[in-house]
Design an enzyme around this catalytic site. Structure first.
Site, PDB file in Angstrom:
ATOM      1  N   ARG A  46      60.597  51.110 -39.083  1.00 24.86           N
ATOM      2  CA  ARG A  46      61.929  51.877 -38.489  1.00 24.86           C
ATOM      3  C   ARG A  46      62.429  51.920 -37.142  1.00 24.86           C
ATOM      4  O   ARG A  46      63.481  52.042 -37.002  1.00 24.86           O
ATOM      5  CB  ARG A  46      60.785  53.864 -38.418  1.00 24.86           C
ATOM      6  CG  ARG A  46      62.351  54.587 -38.172  1.00 24.86           C
ATOM      7  CD  ARG A  46      61.645  56.264 -38.381  1.00 24.86           C
ATOM      8  NE  ARG A  46      60.128  56.391 -38.611  1.00 24.86           N
ATOM      9  CZ  ARG A  46      59.414  56.409 -37.109  1.00 24.86           C
ATOM     10  NH1 ARG A  46      59.906  56.594 -36.166  1.00 24.86           N
ATOM     11  NH2 ARG A  46      57.885  57.177 -36.626  1.00 24.86           N
ATOM     12  N   TYR A  98      88.045  62.515 -42.822  1.00 26.44           N
ATOM     13  CA  TYR A  98      86.986  62.837 -43.618  1.00 26.44           C
ATOM     14  C   TYR A  98      86.528  64.308 -43.786  1.00 26.44           C
ATOM     15  O   TYR A  98      85.509  64.787 -42.670  1.00 26.44           O
ATOM     16  CB  TYR A  98      85.702  61.404 -43.537  1.00 26.44           C
ATOM     17  CG  TYR A  98      85.239  61.623 -44.529  1.00 26.44           C
ATOM     18  CD1 TYR A  98      85.359  61.884 -46.123  1.00 26.44           C
ATOM     19  CD2 TYR A  98      83.688  61.688 -44.499  1.00 26.44           C
ATOM     20  CE1 TYR A  98      84.161  61.583 -47.052  1.00 26.44           C
ATOM     21  CE2 TYR A  98      82.631  61.727 -45.153  1.00 26.44           C
ATOM     22  CZ  TYR A  98      82.761  61.439 -46.997  1.00 26.44           C
ATOM     23  OH  TYR A  98      82.047  61.809 -47.357  1.00 26.44           O
ATOM     24  N   ASP A 170      85.970  56.083 -35.723  1.00 29.56           N
ATOM     25  CA  ASP A 170      85.920  55.716 -37.110  1.00 29.56           C
ATOM     26  C   ASP A 170      86.523  54.705 -37.459  1.00 29.56           C
ATOM     27  O   ASP A 170      88.478  55.035 -37.498  1.00 29.56           O
ATOM     28  CB  ASP A 170      85.560  57.217 -38.295  1.00 29.56           C
ATOM     29  CG  ASP A 170      85.572  56.681 -39.755  1.00 29.56           C
ATOM     30  OD1 ASP A 170      85.490  55.329 -40.093  1.00 29.56           O
ATOM     31  OD2 ASP A 170      84.992  57.764 -39.963  1.00 29.56           O
ATOM     32  N   LYS A 195      82.075  51.426 -47.498  1.00 26.04           N
ATOM     33  CA  LYS A 195      83.697  50.975 -47.786  1.00 26.04           C
ATOM     34  C   LYS A 195      83.724  49.500 -47.524  1.00 26.04           C
ATOM     35  O   LYS A 195      83.495  48.452 -48.307  1.00 26.04           O
ATOM     36  CB  LYS A 195      84.044  51.586 -46.846  1.00 26.04           C
ATOM     37  CG  LYS A 195      84.141  52.957 -46.739  1.00 26.04           C
ATOM     38  CD  LYS A 195      83.593  54.251 -48.719  1.00 26.04           C
ATOM     39  CE  LYS A 195      83.878  55.480 -48.003  1.00 26.04           C
ATOM     40  NZ  LYS A 195      82.948  55.158 -47.600  1.00 26.04           N
TER      41      LYS A 195
END
Length: 383
Positions: A46, A98, A170, A195
């Site tokens: 992690r 978005y 973004d 994406k």
């Protein structure tokens, strides 16, 4: 090193231990420690994993940043960024972005008294008018999802600096291949790497890159403390996807222009949102701050044409969520990607029911157009 070569050789190039040309998948949760007061760089996956670290260094190189971070999804990356703020802070956001970004602010962070102000970021004066001592950041997508609005990153970043604010961009639609926000003055750049960066519709990932050490330390702490990290296997897949980003984006860019021109010529289509048109309001800004116009198009069907029939009659293009894959993907923003945004806000922004969003793939552009043409021919309302 030229950018096309950086895509392949940036970050950590191969494996120095074995000579493997690809970074191995370090599929481990923990690491043997040498001593109670000394570890071998890694202690728990992690906190740090060699495969994820290679990806994080790669995206840092590509965005010309100081530090990069890989998360389990784009929304996990966005959530980590919003976790920088505290009760009473406000964030300026765009009037069309978005739906998931709006939802996490409106339904999650609002509970912690972190607010937002919806602004048309094309209008720089409107941004200035909404800044007060509670505003701590300006969050932009450019182009926006789904209306392809273009914001001048350099000018917004200057407004932010003048007011001691953070600029967050973004960059999912453009990718660092076409646009590098940190070099234009932004402080944080993020990607839904699900994406275009991944490019093959086979993983979920989010990436964040920052421009200074203080932000790097803060995001690193949040990443480790909240734990939404990307797995070693998905990190490996994402590195592999990024290697072909240049050739894929060139094809997306070419195909999208041809498809946009086709749609613009059709009587069934009322309006086409595509930043590569010279009459697009943001064309000059995008031409200045990027080297391409991307693979995304949105368009509105005329009255008399049924978007449901249009979508149902597509055979080649996939109707579904997401974007940026090698295959063409199409969706209905009002009920899918932007369904979380209240109806009144959607209508005011222009996210109407007959708006369609198309992610143009890298297939033969002739086949893409043929499928669109057949569906348009079948989309007229009948009594």
């Amino acid at each position: 090193m030229n950018f096309e070569s950086l895509l392949i050789h940036g970050g950590i190039d191969g494996d120095s231990f074995t000579g493997a040309v690809n970074v191995p998948i370090y599929q481990t949760s923990t690491y043997r420690q040498e001593d109670i007061e000394k570890n071998n760089r890694y202690e728990y996956s992690r906190t740090g994993n060699p495969t994820r670290e290679a990806l994080e260094k790669l995206i840092t190189d590509l965005e010309n940043g100081v530090g990069g971070f890989a998360f389990s999804s784009g929304m996990a990356a966005i959530t980590a960024i919003f976790s920088l703020f505290k009760s009473g802070d406000n964030i300026i956001i765009q009037n069309n972005l978005y739906g998931g970004t709006f939802r996490v602010l409106d339904k999650i962070f609002k509970n912690f008294n972190i607010g937002y102000r919806i602004v048309n970021t094309i209008d720089l004066q409107e941004i200035k008018n909404n800044i007060d001592n509670t505003v701590k950041a300006i969050y932009i997508e450019t182009p926006t999802n789904p209306l392809m609005d273009i914001t001048d990153i350099q000018k917004v970043a200057k407004i932010a600096r003048d007011n001691n604010l953070i600029t967050i961009v973004d960059n999912t639609f453009m990718t660092p291949y076409f646009q590098r926000p940190l070099t234009l003055g932004a402080d944080i750049v993020l990607h839904s790497a699900t994406k275009y960066l991944g490019g093959h519709s086979d993983l979920l990932a989010g990436l964040v890159v920052v421009n200074d050490k203080e932000l790097k330390d803060k995001i690193k702490f949040i990443q480790n403390a909240t734990g939404g990290v990307l797995s070693p296997f998905d990190s490996f897949l994402l590195i592999r996807g990024i290697k072909t980003l240049g050739v894929r984006m060139d094809r997306h860019n070419f195909n999208a222009k041809v498809v946009a021109e086709f749609l613009k010529s059709r009587g069934e289509v009322n309006k086409v949102y595509y930043p590569g048109f010279k009459d697009h309001i943001g064309y000059n800004v995008q031409s200045k701050q990027g080297k391409g116009y991307g693979g995304m198009i949105s368009f509105v069907l005329n009255e008399g044409y049924n978007y449901k029939k249009f979508l149902k009659n597509l055979n080649f293009i996939t109707f579904g969520e997401s974007l940026g894959g090698v295959e063409s993907l199409i969706c209905h923003p009002a009920t899918m990607t932007h369904g979380a945004i209240p109806y009144e806000i959607r209508q005011k922004a222009g996210i109407v029911n007959n708006l369609i969003r198309l992610s143009v793939g890298i297939e033969s552009v002739h086949d893409i157009i043929k499928d669109l043409e057949m569906a348009l021919n079948e989309s007229k309302y009948t009594k």
